[in-house]
Motif scaffolding. Structure first.
Motif, PDB file in Angstrom:
ATOM      1  N   MET A  33       0.776  -1.401   0.163  1.00 44.00           N
ATOM      2  CA  MET A  33      -0.009  -0.136  -0.032  1.00 44.00           C
ATOM      3  C   MET A  33       0.658   1.251   0.053  1.00 44.00           C
ATOM      4  O   MET A  33       0.587   2.168  -0.518  1.00 44.00           O
ATOM      5  N   GLU A  36       2.053   3.215  -3.400  1.00 46.91           N
ATOM      6  CA  GLU A  36       0.990   4.036  -4.193  1.00 46.91           C
ATOM      7  C   GLU A  36       1.592   5.364  -4.588  1.00 46.91           C
ATOM      8  O   GLU A  36       1.532   5.664  -5.758  1.00 46.91           O
ATOM      9  N   THR A  37       2.273   6.083  -3.456  1.00 46.82           N
ATOM     10  CA  THR A  37       2.743   7.280  -4.037  1.00 46.82           C
ATOM     11  C   THR A  37       3.993   7.241  -4.857  1.00 46.82           C
ATOM     12  O   THR A  37       4.260   7.947  -5.773  1.00 46.82           O
ATOM     13  N   SER A  40       2.604   6.777  -8.366  1.00 47.34           N
ATOM     14  CA  SER A  40       1.995   8.026  -8.861  1.00 47.34           C
ATOM     15  C   SER A  40       3.108   8.707  -9.401  1.00 47.34           C
ATOM     16  O   SER A  40       2.872   9.493 -10.531  1.00 47.34           O
TER      17      SER A  40
END
Length: 86
Positions: A33, A36-37, A40
Motif C-alpha cells: 500500500m 502508491e505514492t 503515482s
C-alpha cells in the motif's frame, strides 16, 4: 450508463484490492500500500511528462528500498542473519 459503468468498475477494483490484502500478511500488505505514492510518480513522468524533483526521486528510492526489505523472502533474511553472525 457511463456513470454506472464507472461506479461498477470502481467497486469491483476496490473489492479485489481488499480481498488481495486480506490474503497477505500485514507487513506485505502495508508495504504494498505504501508503493502508491511511488507509482503515482511513475505515472506522472510517463503519462504527463512531468520532470520529478530530486526530493521526489529520493523519496521514490527510499520507498522502494523499504518495500524490498520488508517483503524479501525468508531465505534471504536467514542468509543475511547467518552472514552477520559469523
Amino acid at each position: 450508463l457511463l456513470l454506472m459503468n464507472a461506479i461498477f468498475l470502481w467497486a469491483i477494483s476496490k473489492l479485489m484490492v481488499y480481498e488481495g490484502l486480506r490474503r497477505l500478511d500485514l507487513i506485505k500488505a502495508t508495504s504494498l500500500m505504501m508503493t502508491e505514492t511511488a507509482f503515482s510518480l511513475i505515472y506522472a513522468v510517463v503519462l504527463l511528462s512531468e520532470i520529478p524533483t530530486v526530493y521526489q526521486l529520493l523519496g521514490f528510492v527510499v520507498v522502494m528500498i523499504g518495500v524490498y526489505f520488508s517483503t524479501r523472502p525468508a531465505y534471504v533474511r536467514k542468509a543475511l542473519q547467518m552472514s552477520t553472525a559469523e
